[in-house]
Scaffold this active site. Structure first.
Site, mmCIF file in Angstrom:
data_model
loop_
_atom_site.group_PDB
_atom_site.id
_atom_site.type_symbol
_atom_site.label_atom_id
_atom_site.label_comp_id
_atom_site.label_asym_id
_atom_site.label_seq_id
_atom_site.Cartn_x
_atom_site.Cartn_y
_atom_site.Cartn_z
ATOM 1 N N ARG A 234 0.863 -1.185 0.000
ATOM 2 C CA ARG A 234 0.000 0.000 0.000
ATOM 3 C C ARG A 234 0.899 1.234 0.000
ATOM 4 N NH1 ARG A 234 -3.343 -2.734 -1.681
ATOM 5 N NH2 ARG A 234 -5.430 -3.169 -0.934
ATOM 6 N N ASP A 258 4.576 -0.329 -6.880
ATOM 7 C CA ASP A 258 3.333 -0.661 -7.576
ATOM 8 C C ASP A 258 2.180 0.136 -6.970
ATOM 9 O OD1 ASP A 258 1.775 -2.255 -9.468
ATOM 10 O OD2 ASP A 258 0.914 -3.223 -7.712
ATOM 11 N N GLU A 263 -2.238 7.687 -4.899
ATOM 12 C CA GLU A 263 -2.559 7.058 -6.185
ATOM 13 C C GLU A 263 -4.031 7.169 -6.583
ATOM 14 O OE1 GLU A 263 -1.538 2.902 -5.189
ATOM 15 O OE2 GLU A 263 -3.647 2.397 -5.438
ATOM 16 N N HIS A 295 -0.476 -0.117 -9.690
ATOM 17 C CA HIS A 295 -1.235 -1.051 -8.848
ATOM 18 C C HIS A 295 -1.713 -2.255 -9.672
ATOM 19 C CE1 HIS A 295 -3.502 -1.049 -4.801
ATOM 20 N NE2 HIS A 295 -3.388 -2.290 -5.231
HETATM 21 P P1 NAI Z 1 -1.804 -11.173 4.974
HETATM 22 O O1 NAI Z 1 -2.864 -10.683 5.893
HETATM 23 O O2 NAI Z 1 -1.763 -12.619 4.603
HETATM 24 O O3 NAI Z 1 -0.365 -10.779 5.566
HETATM 25 C C1 NAI Z 1 -0.072 -9.540 6.127
HETATM 26 C C2 NAI Z 1 1.016 -9.759 7.172
HETATM 27 O O4 NAI Z 1 1.387 -8.496 7.714
HETATM 28 C C3 NAI Z 1 0.556 -10.634 8.351
HETATM 29 O O5 NAI Z 1 1.489 -11.677 8.589
HETATM 30 C C4 NAI Z 1 0.491 -9.649 9.512
HETATM 31 O O6 NAI Z 1 0.809 -10.268 10.763
HETATM 32 C C5 NAI Z 1 1.552 -8.655 9.102
HETATM 33 N N1 NAI Z 1 1.433 -7.395 9.814
HETATM 34 C C6 NAI Z 1 0.318 -6.811 10.336
HETATM 35 N N2 NAI Z 1 0.648 -5.665 10.974
HETATM 36 C C7 NAI Z 1 1.992 -5.540 10.855
HETATM 37 C C8 NAI Z 1 2.919 -4.588 11.317
HETATM 38 N N3 NAI Z 1 2.525 -3.519 12.047
HETATM 39 N N4 NAI Z 1 4.229 -4.758 11.012
HETATM 40 C C9 NAI Z 1 4.640 -5.846 10.303
HETATM 41 N N5 NAI Z 1 3.805 -6.791 9.849
HETATM 42 C C10 NAI Z 1 2.493 -6.641 10.126
HETATM 43 O O7 NAI Z 1 -1.926 -10.245 3.689
HETATM 44 P P2 NAI Z 1 -1.381 -10.557 2.228
HETATM 45 O O8 NAI Z 1 -2.423 -11.268 1.444
HETATM 46 O O9 NAI Z 1 -0.031 -11.142 2.312
HETATM 47 O O10 NAI Z 1 -1.299 -9.073 1.643
HETATM 48 C C11 NAI Z 1 -0.337 -8.146 2.104
HETATM 49 C C12 NAI Z 1 -0.675 -6.774 1.579
HETATM 50 O O11 NAI Z 1 -0.503 -6.750 0.167
HETATM 51 C C13 NAI Z 1 -2.146 -6.364 1.773
HETATM 52 O O12 NAI Z 1 -2.313 -5.744 3.030
HETATM 53 C C14 NAI Z 1 -2.399 -5.414 0.652
HETATM 54 O O13 NAI Z 1 -2.218 -4.117 1.144
HETATM 55 C C15 NAI Z 1 -1.319 -5.732 -0.374
HETATM 56 N N6 NAI Z 1 -1.843 -6.183 -1.655
HETATM 57 C C16 NAI Z 1 -1.441 -5.518 -2.794
HETATM 58 C C17 NAI Z 1 -1.914 -5.907 -4.033
HETATM 59 C C18 NAI Z 1 -1.467 -5.223 -5.290
HETATM 60 O O14 NAI Z 1 -2.064 -5.439 -6.363
HETATM 61 N N7 NAI Z 1 -0.427 -4.419 -5.281
HETATM 62 C C19 NAI Z 1 -2.879 -7.004 -4.157
HETATM 63 C C20 NAI Z 1 -3.179 -7.669 -2.913
HETATM 64 C C21 NAI Z 1 -2.697 -7.250 -1.698
#
Ligand code: NAI
Length: 345
Positions: A234, A258, A263, A295
């Site tokens: 993000r 990305d 954005e 994105h």
């Molecule tokens: P997920 O929920 O599986 O993993 C997120 C991880 O971040 C978890 O292990 C969580 O414990 C950790 N986390 C939470 N708060 C934290 C903190 N303060 N410091 C460090 N780690 C922390 O989510 P997933 O599916 O891996 O997605 C990650 C991110 O990717 C999403 O939040 C979303 O913003 C982004 N995303 C971007 C996309 C794109 O097209 N560019 C598409 C899909 C997701």
């Protein structure tokens, strides 16, 4: 069910039409983004389907409630654009928690390789029959250290990819995953240690109050000279001004983005005929060692299919059973933790 679908793009329609037809859900596609001025378009629909840059603030939620709409189906994983606290008890927020972690992780590696092997420069040169190699020297990933912030679904796939390249991994997560740290090639460390020892830093954590501007002047100061920063998570995880300063001072060797903090009014749209008002973004894009994609990390055929299927199943499942495993709750963020939305009761 009739669903008002905001911020619709041509690539959304085939998969949503397919699953909509299968499950008896009709989508009305609105190109406009959802906000307090456009929410009115949802009058008469059973639910709203929204994406990452649609704004679901107090005004939008209030109007939804007035119109008798209490289901918001996000067709994405992140939900930082929704005022979850205000939505609590008023609107049920459903999301697609995972659709293809591979899509995002693979795009992250594609950006990294493009950047450090200068593919973006070489591509343009050879189209002009310029076959000179000057200025295209890269570096091996083998043996380098990558710092991965957030070891959830995407972060872990990215770690696997990096390990395939023979890289060492320093990981940081607020809630470390069990079994990931092997005490050798993958180690959980504190953020400061990750900043100090990583050649490349990749962000895969959600945007929260805690993670906003995780990469700021102070963090960049702690990094190795020449660090490569990757953000496919993000935009607001990175303070764009600080990143620009880091690039200018040569402290940051390269950046691949990305996502971008501001954005919402730019990405996903063709702005090529407009004057870009955002000087920071313009300056970042002008840098030879910055790559920006719009994105698009999620945008694979597999992900689009999964997004449509899960969104439609969320909508149908919730309207039939008044509960859904993919419902979000601001208190605990996921229903896995809050036992199928019990804290709404
Ligand atoms: P997920 O929920 O599986 O993993 C997120 C991880 O971040 C978890 O292990 C969580 O414990 C950790 N986390 C939470 N708060 C934290 C903190 N303060 N410091 C460090 N780690 C922390 O989510 P997933 O599916 O891996 O997605 C990650 C991110 O990717 C999403 O939040 C979303 O913003 C982004 N995303 C971007 C996309 C794109 O097209 N560019 C598409 C899909 C997701």
């Amino acid at each position: 069910m009739k669903i008002a679908f905001f911020d619709a793009k041509p690539y959304d329609r085939p998969s949503f039409d397919k699953y909509g037809e299968m499950y008896g859900v009709k989508f009305k596609y609105f190109e406009t983004k959802l906000n307090e001025d456009t929410v009115e378009l949802a009058q008469g629909y059973d639910a709203i389907c929204a994406f990452v840059n649609d704004i679901v603030n107090e005004a939008v939620i209030d109007r939804m409630v007035q119109m008798g709409i209490n289901i918001l189906a996000l067709r994405c994983a992140g939900f930082n654009n929704v005022d979850m606290k205000y939505a609590f008890g008023k609107v049920h927020v459903l999301r697609v928690p995972a659709y293809s972690p591979y899509a995002v992780a693979e795009h992250t590696m594609a950006l990294l390789l493009t950047s450090i092997r200068r593919i973006h420069k070489a591509y343009i040169r050879s189209r002009d029959f310029n076959f000179s190699l000057s200025g295209l020297t890269g570096f091996d990933l083998y043996g380098k250290t990558v710092g991965v912030v957030g070891t959830g679904r995407i972060g872990r796939v990215f770690i696997d990819i990096c390990r395939g390249f023979g890289m060492k991994v320093l990981a940081y997560d607020k809630f470390p995953a069990s079994g990931l740290d092997n005490g050798d090639t993958v180690r959980y460390v504190e953020l400061d240690e990750l900043f100090a020892n990583s050649d490349i830093i990749s962000l895969h954590c959600p945007l929260t109050e805690e993670t906003q501007h995780l990469i700021d002047n102070e963090a960049i100061e702690k990094c190795k000279r020449g660090v490569v920063i990757l953000n496919t998570s993000r935009g607001a995880l990175v303070d764009a001004e600080a990143l620009l300063n880091g690039i200018k001072s040569r402290k940051v060797g390269a950046a691949c983005l990305d996502v971008y903090e501001e954005e919402a009014d730019l990405f996903f749209e063709d702005n090529s005929g407009h004057i870009l008002e955002d000087d920071t973004l313009a300056r970042l894009i002008s840098m030879p060692n910055v790559i920006v994609t719009s994105h698009q990390a999620f945008l694979t055929e597999e992900a689009l299919e999964n997004i449509a299927e899960t969104t439609v199943k969320n909508l149908v499942g919730f309207s039939e059973n008044r509960q859904c495993p993919n419902e979000l709750c601001y208190r605990c963020q996921t229903t896995e933790d809050c036992k199928n939305g019990k804290c709404f009761e």
